[in-house]
Scaffold this active site. Structure first.
Site, PDB file in Angstrom:
ATOM      1  N   HIS A   1      12.273  -1.053  21.979  1.00 52.74           N
ATOM      2  CA  HIS A   1      11.332  -1.102  23.105  1.00 52.74           C
ATOM      3  C   HIS A   1      10.252  -2.162  22.895  1.00 52.74           C
ATOM      4  CE1 HIS A   1       7.184   0.126  24.118  1.00 52.74           C
ATOM      5  NE2 HIS A   1       7.648   0.099  25.340  1.00 52.74           N
TER       6      HIS A   1
ATOM      7  N   HIS B   1      -2.661   3.807  30.702  1.00 54.51           N
ATOM      8  CA  HIS B   1      -1.623   3.322  29.793  1.00 54.51           C
ATOM      9  C   HIS B   1      -2.239   2.689  28.557  1.00 54.51           C
ATOM     10  CE1 HIS B   1       1.898   0.559  28.782  1.00 54.51           C
ATOM     11  NE2 HIS B   1       2.327   1.771  28.575  1.00 54.51           N
TER      12      HIS B   1
ATOM     13  N   HIS C   1       6.221   8.183  29.418  1.00 49.60           N
ATOM     14  CA  HIS C   1       6.796   7.053  30.141  1.00 49.60           C
ATOM     15  C   HIS C   1       7.827   7.520  31.185  1.00 49.60           C
ATOM     16  CE1 HIS C   1       4.849   4.926  26.785  1.00 49.60           C
ATOM     17  NE2 HIS C   1       4.779   3.912  27.616  1.00 49.60           N
TER      18      HIS C   1
ATOM     19  N   HIS D   1      -1.874   4.366  24.607  1.00 44.65           N
ATOM     20  CA  HIS D   1      -1.366   3.645  23.434  1.00 44.65           C
ATOM     21  C   HIS D   1      -2.417   3.496  22.340  1.00 44.65           C
ATOM     22  CE1 HIS D   1       2.815   2.596  24.370  1.00 44.65           C
ATOM     23  NE2 HIS D   1       2.431   2.563  25.624  1.00 44.65           N
TER      24      HIS D   1
ATOM     25  N   HIS E   1       9.485  -5.672  25.101  1.00 38.64           N
ATOM     26  CA  HIS E   1       8.206  -6.125  25.667  1.00 38.64           C
ATOM     27  C   HIS E   1       7.940  -7.565  25.243  1.00 38.64           C
ATOM     28  CE1 HIS E   1       5.743  -2.933  27.626  1.00 38.64           C
ATOM     29  NE2 HIS E   1       6.607  -2.125  27.038  1.00 38.64           N
TER      30      HIS E   1
ATOM     31  N   HIS F   1      11.558   0.085  31.167  1.00 43.10           N
ATOM     32  CA  HIS F   1      11.408   1.491  30.797  1.00 43.10           C
ATOM     33  C   HIS F   1      12.502   2.361  31.415  1.00 43.10           C
ATOM     34  CE1 HIS F   1       8.173   2.081  27.965  1.00 43.10           C
ATOM     35  NE2 HIS F   1       7.692   0.934  28.427  1.00 43.10           N
TER      36      HIS F   1
ATOM     37  N   GLU G   1      11.068   3.363  20.185  1.00 44.12           N
ATOM     38  CA  GLU G   1       9.840   2.613  20.513  1.00 44.12           C
ATOM     39  C   GLU G   1       9.745   1.310  19.743  1.00 44.12           C
ATOM     40  OE1 GLU G   1       6.179   4.715  19.872  1.00 44.12           O
ATOM     41  OE2 GLU G   1       5.040   3.268  21.037  1.00 44.12           O
TER      42      GLU G   1
END
Ligand code: CUO
Length: 685
Positions: A364, A207, A237, A211, A368, A404, A349
């Site tokens: 998104h 992961h 995802h 990214h 986070h 997610h 995102e």
């Protein structure tokens, strides 16, 4: 010109000053004025003490250093998070400078100068992104983060044991330190059954690496703008979620529920048991039933309300219902069959490719961030960002999957609006699959096997201010016995054709043991492999090994050995032929089975390569895992929608997978059997 491999030494022991030994026995010849004030006067003396051990001196050219004040404004002991806008801007600034260096020599000089003046994690991030994107650093494999920042991956208790081992036992006689398995919670928390997935080092490295390859803004357009990157954000995802759900079924847990009501308490707590070496603090826990709060932390330049996220998600859902988004200039951009999902990926995102961040926001990423600050939203307790604020640690936390699941549900709102694939998009005239079998050594056909394995990795590159030498840690992870697919395909046409073989694994029954409906099962289909085959007229027998999968990279690539020889010459072909480190870890290819067997369905399809192909030669600098990672500097190597043929609903008459099948598809039942044994890898002294 400098050997580009020298750049990799800058990842070694991130908190130790630049002029001390790097790697096995190399030092940088740092111009005096590059040294920080603290060390300028004593660096020579320190080096003299070490001089006889030095095998390589790496020259560093004295050049005019660009203005680094922006990235330098982040203190060295603050927890860097790409989800904090001010941090992300600093990273962008630094990446711009690194990308702009006119040669490897200049890049080395700037990076050497910057290293002791910058936050070490910010430095690692920016240099990693740079090396993955500069043309002249192609083929360089950045070291996995666990080798520079093991604190983000392993239980903090082991560091005392490591200090003892390193201090007392001479190098060469040291034993691996075992990371306790299963140590972040007790069985009172049912979610803890998934520890081996959420806390797997390889899963988290994947992961993190993904990214780095696909930043959402750091580095700007040239780095962010990649073929179908918004769609890949959705798909990669979605697949991690499907995998997680399969693991939940094998642990008697229901599918993960969306965290879609942002005012609900988060019922899952998580106590990371990680100590940040950068911040010299423990990562904050989140107690169960914590609620999201508006975040206002002036020192971090962060102010964001829960209602912002609610407003953005309402607008996004409205746009999906209407079938278009409005861009910054007020123009309608249709969310059509081909481009819609890519636009939504960038919008949700969000990346800087979002058509309109003003209206649709940054759902998104801010989710986070709000979750990562939920333990101290107004900075009352001077706590830093939690593990949801870092792509290297976020997957450890159960809330990652709930967040997610919500994002995926929004994507699926769009996907379910698309017309089912017509037969012409699913079938392959004159081509039929007549047989599918999987074989695992020592098992009956169509049985897969999982078990535990213990493996050792060397984390000495992340152990600042300790004596040198190997430091191995031994961790427990899931593993499966390698297996082979045998696929019989009949070509009734008179000529050779080409096909794309697509292999998925899905659960046969749901959490209540009912057979699955297609509309639900399609969301749980895990891609195992995808490859191109020639099909001669008549019968073709195709054999493919599990280790060749297009979604995984081998264990040795997830955890490459530290380079013991120091930077060497390495021919460019040799470097270029290697993997570049992005890919799902091979040891997690198959979900953990059950002692009595987890019933799954293996779906195999062969589609018409003429309709799948992109007009670009296959190949590229990296042999990564293209299904989840794409290919460096290339278009995504499959024209079909990612997840095809399961990315859309099926026609009205299709209730289950069997009814979905055309002759070029086949399903077989497979069982995944788990043995509760731990295979210990031999450790050579
Ligand atoms: Cu990968 Cu939420 O995107 O972490």
């Amino acid at each position: 010109m400098a050997d580009k491999k020298n750049l990799l030494l800058l990842f070694d022991r991130p908190n130790e000053p630049i002029f001390v030994q790097k790697g096995q026995a190399a030092v940088f010849d740092v111009p005096d004025k590059f040294l920080t004030d603290r060390y300028r006067s004593i660096s020579k003396k320190v080096l003299r003490d070490f001089a006889e051990k030095v095998e390589e001196r790496i020259p560093v050219r004295d050049i005019t250093i660009p203005d680094l004040r922006v990235p330098m404004s982040l203190p060295r002991d603050v927890q860097f998070s790409i989800f904090i806008p001010a941090h992300s801007r600093m990273a962008s600034h630094l990446i711009d400078i690194f990308m702009g260096a006119s040669s490897i020599d200049d890049l080395l000089s700037v990076a050497v100068y910057a290293r002791d003046r910058l936050n070490p994690y910010l430095f690692n991030y920016a240099l990693s992104v740079t090396l993955l994107h500069r043309k002249d650093t192609r083929g360089l494999n950045i070291p996995p983060l666990v080798q520079s920042f093991p604190d983000k991956f392993v239980d903090s208790r082991i560091f005392r044991l490591i200090r003892e081992e390193v201090f007392v036992v001479p190098d060469g006689s040291r034993r691996p330190i075992t990371i306790p398995r299963d140590c972040t919670a007790s069985d009172l928390d049912p979610e803890h059954r998934l520890w081996y997935f959420r806390e797997d080092i390889g899963v988290n490295l994947h992961h993190w690496h993904w990214h780095l390859v696909y930043p959402f803004e750091a580095g700007g357009g040239a780095i962010v703008e990649k073929d179908r990157r918004g769609e890949l954000f959705y798909y990669m995802h979605q697949q991690m979620l499907a995998r997680y759900n399969l693991e939940r079924f094998s642990n008697s847990l229901a599918r993960v529920t969306r965290f879609n009501n942002l005012r609900d308490p988060i019922k899952e707590g998580y106590f990371p048991k990680l100590d940040s070496l950068v911040a010299s603090r423990s990562y904050a826990p989140r107690f169960k039933d914590t609620k999201l709060s508006d975040v206002n932390r002036p020192l971090d330049h962060v102010q964001r309300d829960v209602s912002d996220l609610e407003r953005w998600s309402d607008r996004i859902l409205n746009a999906i219902a209407e079938g278009f988004v409005i861009d910054e200039s007020g123009k309608q951009v249709p969310l059509d069959d081909v481009r819609g999902i890519d636009i939504l990926g960038n919008l949700i995102e969000s990346s800087i490719l979002s058509p309109n961040r003003t209206t649709y926001g940054n759902l998104h990423n801010k989710g986070h961030m709000l979750i990562a600050f939920s333990h101290d939203p107004d900075h009352s307790y001077l706590e830093e960002v939690g593990i949801m604020g870092d792509t290297a640690t976020a997957m450890r936390d159960p809330i990652f999957y709930r967040w997610h699941a919500y994002m995926d549900d929004i994507f699926q709102q769009h996907k379910t609006r698309l017309k089912p694939y017509p037969l012409s998009d699913l079938s392959y005239p004159e081509i039929s699959i007549t047989g599918v079998q999987v074989d695992t050594e020592g098992s009956q056909p169509n049985v897969l096997q999982t078990f535990w394995q213990q493996s050792d990795i060397d984390i000495s590159g992340g152990l600042d201010f300790l004596l040198r030498g190997d430091v191995l840690v031994r961790f427990t992870h899931l593993q499966h016995t390698p297996f082979t697919y045998t696929i019989n395909i009949n070509n009734d046409g008179g000529a050779q054709r080409y096909g794309t073989v697509r292999i998925f694994l899905g659960p046969k029954r749901d959490e209540t043991h009912k057979e699955m409906l297609f509309k639900e099962q399609r969301l749980l289909m895990v891609e195992l492999d995808k490859f191109i085959v020639p099909l001669n007229p008549g019968q073709n027998t195709i054999r493919r090994r599990s280790c060749e999968s297009s979604v995984t990279i081998p264990f040795e690539q997830t955890f490459p050995k530290l380079d013991k020889t120091g930077p060497g010459e390495g021919s460019s072909e040799e470097l270029e032929s290697k993997f570049c480190g992005c890919g799902w870890p091979d040891h997690m290819l198959i979900p953990k089975g059950l002692p009595e067997g987890l019933c799954c369905e293996l779906f195999v399809m062969v589609s018409d390569y003429d309709q799948d192909r992109i007009d670009e030669p296959f190949g590229g600098a990296c042999k990564d895992a293209p299904s989840y990672c794409g290919l460096r500097d290339r278009r995504y190597p499959d024209r079909r929608a990612m997840g095809y043929p399961f990315d859309r609903l099926a026609g009205k008459d299709v209730n289950n997978l069997a009814q979905f099948l055309t002759p070029n598809m086949k399903v077989v039942d497979v069982e995944v059997r788990h043995e509760e044994r731990t295979e210990q890898l031999d450790y050579e002294n």
